[in-house]
Design a protein around this motif. Structure first.
Motif, PDB file in Angstrom:
ATOM      1  N   PRO A 205       0.822  -1.214   0.000  1.00 36.74           N
ATOM      2  CA  PRO A 205       0.000   0.000   0.000  1.00 36.74           C
ATOM      3  C   PRO A 205       0.852   1.259   0.000  1.00 36.74           C
ATOM      4  CG  PRO A 205      -0.101  -1.111   2.134  1.00 36.74           C
ATOM      5  CD  PRO A 205       0.551  -2.059   1.186  1.00 36.74           C
TER       6      PRO A 205
ATOM      7  N   GLN B 131      -2.283   5.457   1.833  1.00 43.11           N
ATOM      8  CA  GLN B 131      -3.143   4.358   2.285  1.00 43.11           C
ATOM      9  C   GLN B 131      -2.732   3.873   3.674  1.00 43.11           C
ATOM     10  OE1 GLN B 131      -2.460   1.877  -1.147  1.00 43.11           O
ATOM     11  NE2 GLN B 131      -4.527   2.251  -1.966  1.00 43.11           N
TER      12      GLN B 131
ATOM     13  N   TYR C  36      -9.533  -0.974   6.766  1.00 38.04           N
ATOM     14  CA  TYR C  36     -10.325  -0.565   5.609  1.00 38.04           C
ATOM     15  C   TYR C  36     -11.675  -1.269   5.518  1.00 38.04           C
ATOM     16  CZ  TYR C  36      -6.915   2.660   3.794  1.00 38.04           C
ATOM     17  OH  TYR C  36      -6.089   3.755   3.643  1.00 38.04           O
TER      18      TYR C  36
ATOM     19  N   GLU D 244     -13.262   4.039   3.193  1.00 37.56           N
ATOM     20  CA  GLU D 244     -12.981   3.827   1.777  1.00 37.56           C
ATOM     21  C   GLU D 244     -11.547   4.234   1.441  1.00 37.56           C
ATOM     22  OE1 GLU D 244     -15.057   2.105   0.452  1.00 37.56           O
ATOM     23  OE2 GLU D 244     -16.975   2.527   1.404  1.00 37.56           O
ATOM     24  N   ASP D 245     -11.102   3.791   0.284  1.00 36.72           N
ATOM     25  CA  ASP D 245      -9.753   4.066  -0.188  1.00 36.72           C
ATOM     26  C   ASP D 245      -9.720   5.458  -0.796  1.00 36.72           C
ATOM     27  OD1 ASP D 245      -7.232   4.094  -1.234  1.00 36.72           O
ATOM     28  OD2 ASP D 245      -7.493   2.368  -2.563  1.00 36.72           O
TER      29      ASP D 245
ATOM     30  N   GLU E 114      -7.423   6.859  -2.417  1.00 35.80           N
ATOM     31  CA  GLU E 114      -6.804   6.861  -3.733  1.00 35.80           C
ATOM     32  C   GLU E 114      -7.790   6.476  -4.831  1.00 35.80           C
ATOM     33  OE1 GLU E 114      -3.141   4.795  -4.026  1.00 35.80           O
ATOM     34  OE2 GLU E 114      -2.097   6.278  -2.779  1.00 35.80           O
TER      35      GLU E 114
ATOM     36  N   SER F 207     -14.560   0.612  -2.255  1.00 42.41           N
ATOM     37  CA  SER F 207     -13.109   0.600  -2.487  1.00 42.41           C
ATOM     38  C   SER F 207     -12.351   0.208  -1.220  1.00 42.41           C
ATOM     39  CB  SER F 207     -12.640   1.967  -2.980  1.00 42.41           C
ATOM     40  OG  SER F 207     -12.914   2.976  -2.005  1.00 42.41           O
ATOM     41  N   GLY F 208     -12.909   0.541  -0.066  1.00 45.41           N
ATOM     42  CA  GLY F 208     -12.256   0.154   1.184  1.00 45.41           C
ATOM     43  C   GLY F 208     -12.251  -1.343   1.379  1.00 45.41           C
TER      44      GLY F 208
ATOM     45  N   LEU G 292      -9.671  -2.853  -0.928  1.00 43.87           N
ATOM     46  CA  LEU G 292      -8.319  -2.660  -0.411  1.00 43.87           C
ATOM     47  C   LEU G 292      -8.076  -3.550   0.800  1.00 43.87           C
ATOM     48  CD1 LEU G 292      -5.609  -1.241  -0.473  1.00 43.87           C
ATOM     49  CD2 LEU G 292      -6.643   0.681   0.781  1.00 43.87           C
TER      50      LEU G 292
END
Length: 648
Positions: A203, A207, A249, A253-254, A256, A263-264, A267
């Motif tokens: 990551p 992140q 996560y 959420e991520d 990036e 998105s989390g 990841l």
């Protein structure tokens, strides 16, 4: 030849060698030990082919050669490639040989059956249990452990029990044991070649930074072994960082990916697999690592992620890594307090950091103990650690642990002025069981109270299993456990008022213990022996209507206050983002009890949350509303699917 002498009163180490009187917790360990007495002097010293080391067992020599002499494995691979029919070169230890595998038996795993303890597994016994191809996959060791816990009431396949959705049925075990490869996949390590994401991905800095923030905001309070103020992600092992992120996560959420929904979770999954890969490569050198604590911490975090957040197929990995965690914690001496580095006076900053290091060590051991108790509670996997092995004092008060500087730490210590010397965990358990001298116990972190409570839950389960098998009820022991929980209550309740996060976690654990005690743990004695939370939820939902005794007036009155606590908690917790995942499991089981009381028309069964007596549909609609608040996690979605089954 040594034989085992098992008795109900010697449940911790029931197998004894008649030559030297040594005792063992498992029959295969006794057989492996027995070989030492029958081995010739020539066989007692097995030399390494590459160095001067000698070993008492072939499997120990083989492990040494794989770790210390990689060229051995290369030569072995070449020989196997040249001759496909070449037999396995791995030496079979007595523990791994067919005649050392104990037979499945009825009754509690802690009460061995002498008739089975000295015989090898017969195909008919395995067919009777419906077990397909034992020890053939990566979870063979854990599944064989489950065989020892035989509260099973059906003869369905254990493969199906472990994961009724995702684990395919295996063909019947109707072949000769002579053709069965008992060495296959019996390893203590995870094979890196079997894991995804071997591409070196890691990551980004952003992140990692956000993930660590999410971890300390949402997770650290229910696995409190990392000290936020002194934690440095740049100085921590990479496997620990990605283990932290795979949990973190689940709660964000991520960035990036523009905070895109889902998105989390993506990841989190990627970090989970990357952590598995890094752990697998790290395990090969765990014997030379100077500090074993970070890898044990990673084990704790990864199995929580696997069992409580990912669920399903990942549960097999969670159980496997649990065994690795227990072994490493024992072998590395973590059960003993950390030795003081220097007896000479130091500056305040050094003293504080030494305190943090020792407390983190202690809290990691408590986390290991807690997770071991949790899997016993939910899955009926036999416990691997006795509370007597934990040689540490109770965790220090939360105010000292959360200090953000050495000056703040020193000031809080002076203000608190402990009422007496620290109390060792095992001694604290003894005091609560005997209800003696409780006022002299100095203040300690609620994490210690949680561990004591879970020990008492486990003790209630063991008694209830014994009662089910024998038909004899040991009211004296139940009475002692209930008195201990009542004595523990004041150590739980004050935290509920002072700290909502810790208060909910402590009180939920205590209320569950009281329910388990009043119900004599029917979920445990009713046949729930599983390998995943998915299966536990499904079986709990299926068995719920069978608990007719709950509707007896005396039973209903005894459990109602504890059920009401969970109903109020579910109703009032609008944002469960700081909730330990096992609280949702506790709460769902409490709701199942309440639902049965509503179905039987008992007065006031769910009145505390406004559900009329006998209103089953209203109860289910309410449950759907409160558990939908947890549907971002797989555990919440599983509970909602179980509610669907209840509605139909």
């Amino acid at each position: 030849m040594p034989v085992s002498h098992a008795s109900r009163g010697e449940s911790y180490q029931p197998f004894q060698c008649i030559v030297c009187q040594s005792r063992f917790t498992r029959h295969e360990n006794l057989k492996r030990h027995a070989a030492l007495h029958s081995r010739s002097q020539k066989d007692a010293s097995l030399p390494c082919e590459f160095c001067h080391a000698t070993f008492s067992r072939p499997d120990l020599r083989h492990r040494h050669m794989k770790r210390k002499h990689p060229e051995y494995e290369q030569k072995r691979s070449k020989r196997l490639q040249c001759d496909p029919a070449h037999p396995r070169l791995h030496s079979v230890s007595p523990a791994e040989s067919p005649d050392s595998i104990s037979s499945p038996r009825s009754g509690n795993a802690n009460v061995p059956d002498q008739a089975f303890s000295d015989m090898q597994i017969q195909p008919s016994a395995i067919e009777l249990m419906g077990v397909g191809r034992i020890l053939q996959d990566a979870t063979g060791l854990e599944r064989s452990l489950l065989l020892g816990t035989s509260f099973l009431k059906t003869t369905q396949s254990l493969e199906t029990q472990l994961n009724p959705i995702s684990v395919p049925r295996q063909p019947p075990f109707d072949v000769s044991l002579a053709d069965f490869n008992f060495n296959q996949d019996i390893v203590d390590r995870l094979s890196p070649s079997d894991l995804p994401l071997q591409d070196g991905w890691y990551p980004s800095t952003l992140q990692v930074t956000r993930g660590c923030h999410l971890f300390f905001s949402h997770i650290a309070h229910f696995v409190p072994f990392l000290h936020q103020s002194t934690f440095d992600s740049n100085q921590s092992p990479s496997y620990l960082i990605v283990s932290i992120l795979c949990l973190a996560y689940q709660y964000g959420e991520d960035s990036e990916c523009g905070e895109q929904a889902g998105s989390g979770a993506d990841l989190s999954m990627r970090c989970f697999h990357r952590a598995r890969s890094l752990i697998a490569s790290e395990e090969g050198r765990s014997d030379i690592l100077p500090d074993k604590i970070p890898i044990v911490q990673s084990y704790v975090l990864l199995q929580i992620c696997a069992m409580m957040y990912l669920c399903g197929e990942s549960s097999a990995f969670g159980l496997k890594i649990h065994s690795s965690m227990i072994s490493l914690a024992r072998a590395s001496g973590m059960m003993q307090p950390l030795a003081i580095q220097s007896a000479t006076p130091q500056d305040l900053e050094s003293l504080w950091r030494e305190f943090v290091k020792g407390e983190s060590h202690k809290r990691t051991v408590f986390a290991v103990h807690q997770i071991d108790a949790l899997w016993y509670q939910f899955l009926s996997v036999p416990r691997s650690i006795s509370h007597l092995e934990v040689k540490h004092d109770l965790p220090c008060p939360e105010e000292q642990w959360t200090a953000s500087s050495s000056a703040e730490w020193a000031h809080r210590q002076l203000v608190m002025r402990s009422s007496g010397p620290s109390v060792q965990y095992a001694d604290a358990v003894r005091r609560f069981l005997s209800a003696e001298d409780l006022n002299s116990i100095p203040q300690f972190d609620p994490y210690g109270a949680i561990n004591i409570t879970q020990f008492l839950i486990s003790s209630a389960r063991e008694i209830s299993g014994w009662s089910t098998m024998t038909g004899i009820v040991s009211m004296e022991r139940f009475g002692a456990l209930r008195s201990s929980l009542v004595a523990l209550s004041p150590f739980i309740r004050p935290h509920a008022d002072a700290n909502l996060i810790h208060g909910a976690l402590c009180t939920a654990t205590w209320e569950t213990a009281m329910l388990e005690l009043q119900m004599w743990s029917p979920s445990h004695t009713g046949g729930i022996v599983e390998g995943s939370i998915d299966a536990v939820l499904t079986k709990s939902t299926y068995l719920a209507p069978d608990c007719e005794f709950l509707c007896e007036n005396n039973a209903a009155k005894a459990i109602q206050p504890h059920v009401d606590w969970f109903l109020r908690y579910l109703d009032s917790t609008l944002d469960p983002d700081t909730e330990a995942p096992w609280i949702a499991l506790y709460a769902y089981k409490a709701f199942l009890i309440a639902l049965q009381l509503v179905r039987k028309g008992l007065v006031g069964a769910m009145q505390v949350v406004g559900i009329r007596d006998g209103d089953v549909q209203g109860a289910l609609m309410w449950a759907r509303k409160v558990f939908q608040r947890r549907q971002r996690w797989q555990l919440g979605r599983l509970i909602i699917s179980c509610l669907d089954e209840l509605e139909t």
